[in-house]
Design a protein around this motif. Structure first.
Motif, PDB file in Angstrom:
ATOM      1  N   PHE A  84      61.515   2.765  22.612  1.00  0.00           N
ATOM      2  CA  PHE A  84      60.429   1.811  22.822  1.00  0.00           C
ATOM      3  C   PHE A  84      60.908   0.524  23.482  1.00  0.00           C
ATOM      4  O   PHE A  84      60.108  -0.383  23.724  1.00  0.00           O
ATOM      5  CB  PHE A  84      59.741   1.517  21.490  1.00  0.00           C
ATOM      6  CG  PHE A  84      58.725   2.556  21.102  1.00  0.00           C
ATOM      7  CD1 PHE A  84      57.408   2.210  20.861  1.00  0.00           C
ATOM      8  CD2 PHE A  84      59.071   3.895  20.987  1.00  0.00           C
ATOM      9  CE1 PHE A  84      56.454   3.157  20.520  1.00  0.00           C
ATOM     10  CE2 PHE A  84      58.149   4.849  20.648  1.00  0.00           C
ATOM     11  CZ  PHE A  84      56.831   4.493  20.413  1.00  0.00           C
ATOM     12  N   THR A  87      58.761  -0.133  26.532  1.00  0.00           N
ATOM     13  CA  THR A  87      57.305  -0.243  26.426  1.00  0.00           C
ATOM     14  C   THR A  87      56.829  -1.667  26.687  1.00  0.00           C
ATOM     15  O   THR A  87      57.570  -2.631  26.515  1.00  0.00           O
ATOM     16  CB  THR A  87      56.816   0.207  25.031  1.00  0.00           C
ATOM     17  OG1 THR A  87      57.488  -0.563  24.031  1.00  0.00           O
ATOM     18  CG2 THR A  87      57.108   1.690  24.815  1.00  0.00           C
ATOM     19  N   VAL A  90      52.543  -1.923  22.224  1.00  0.00           N
ATOM     20  CA  VAL A  90      52.771  -0.895  21.205  1.00  0.00           C
ATOM     21  C   VAL A  90      51.600  -0.866  20.233  1.00  0.00           C
ATOM     22  O   VAL A  90      51.119  -1.912  19.787  1.00  0.00           O
ATOM     23  CB  VAL A  90      54.079  -1.158  20.434  1.00  0.00           C
ATOM     24  CG1 VAL A  90      54.251  -0.140  19.303  1.00  0.00           C
ATOM     25  CG2 VAL A  90      55.283  -1.112  21.373  1.00  0.00           C
TER      26      VAL A  90
END
Length: 289
Positions: A84, A87, A90
């Protein structure tokens, strides 16, 4: 604070019913999606659910058959939260347990770049308490999708004690970019939806348990009498009786006896009859029902 122009890749934590639905609608809206769960088989099951959902939407003409493959290609599965780090936004959709969510958010806070907002799909738990597990409390916001995510148009934006106006605005913008409509709630137990919905469901269950009417007539009476698409027992089956019980018990603890779960709800959950997902709740279901 970022805006929609900064979001290319959306991380979704949790590949259950809600997580898979959120991943699907984000990919349908054109975002790249990283979907994570603790076991590879859970991620694989989520892809199966997404494929089935897209097939139904193609049959209904709501998704172009030529777009189905592209939507699936935009979703990547993982079991590693370290992924992540790439990213831009989220959404957490893990189990409805405060300890689990705080652990997830503490780990996300370590792995996700500092400027990235973190949203939680919790339906009853405190945004403020979840956010306190991070060093970015101003960038933690509630983004409560309704089930089933690809079908339901509403998303509840929940404002924690330290959630910034910028994070709230981005949550609204992101949900609306997925084709949803939003409303806003303060960080109070149950927010708007479950604070009102859970007593309604529980009273429907009590009415059935006490012999006021058959389950069919309770649901029919509420549908015809209040113009809702599903009555309380049918809706409870659809949500999952275990989820209804968890939500009711949280509200009971926070708000007192008016939110006490119906006895029959507890008995059904103890028996493993959780609703549509197990094939039996208050009603029985097969693949075509």
């Amino acid at each position: 604070m970022r805006d929609l122009r900064d979001i290319d890749t959306v991380g979704v934590v949790g590949a259950g019913t809600m997580g898979a639905g959120i991943a699907q609608v984000a990919a349908t809206a054109g975002y790249d999606v990283l979907m994570r769960d603790v076991e590879a088989e859970f991620v694989e099951d989520a892809f199966d659910r997404i494929e089935d959902s897209l097939d139904r939407l193609v049959e209904k003409g709501e998704v172009d058959a030529d777009d189905r493959g592209a939507i699936l290609d935009r979703i990547v599965g993982t079991t590693d939260l370290a992924d992540f780090s790439q990213t831009d936004f989220v959404v957490e959709a893990a189990v409805e347990n405060m300890d689990v969510k705080r652990d997830v958010f503490a780990e996300l806070d370590e792995e996700v770049p500092d400027g990235v907002p973190l949203a939680t799909n919790t339906s009853t738990l405190s945004i403020t308490t979840i956010a306190a597990a991070t060093e970015r409390e101003d960038r933690v916001v509630g983004l409560h999708f309704m089930n089933p995510v690809p079908v339901m148009k509403g998303v509840e934006v929940v404002v924690g004690e330290k959630t910034s106006d910028e994070a709230v605005d981005l949550a609204h913008d992101f949900a609306e970019d997925l084709g949803k409509e939003t409303w806003e709630s303060d960080d109070k137990p149950g927010f708007v939806t479950n604070r009102i919905l859970m007593p309604w469901i529980n009273e429907g269950i009590r009415a059935f348990d006490e012999g006021v009417a058959s389950k069919e007539d309770i649901d029919k009476g509420m549908k015809l009498g209040t113009n809702v698409p599903m009555g309380p027992l049918e809706l409870a089956d659809h949500i999952g009786l275990d989820i209804c019980l968890d939500a009711s018990e949280t509200l009971h603890e926070e708000l007192g006896d008016r939110y006490k779960p119906a006895y029959l709800l507890k008995r059904k959950v103890d028996a493993g009859d959780l609703g549509k997902k197990t094939g039996k709740g208050f009603y029985e279901y097969d693949e075509d029902s």
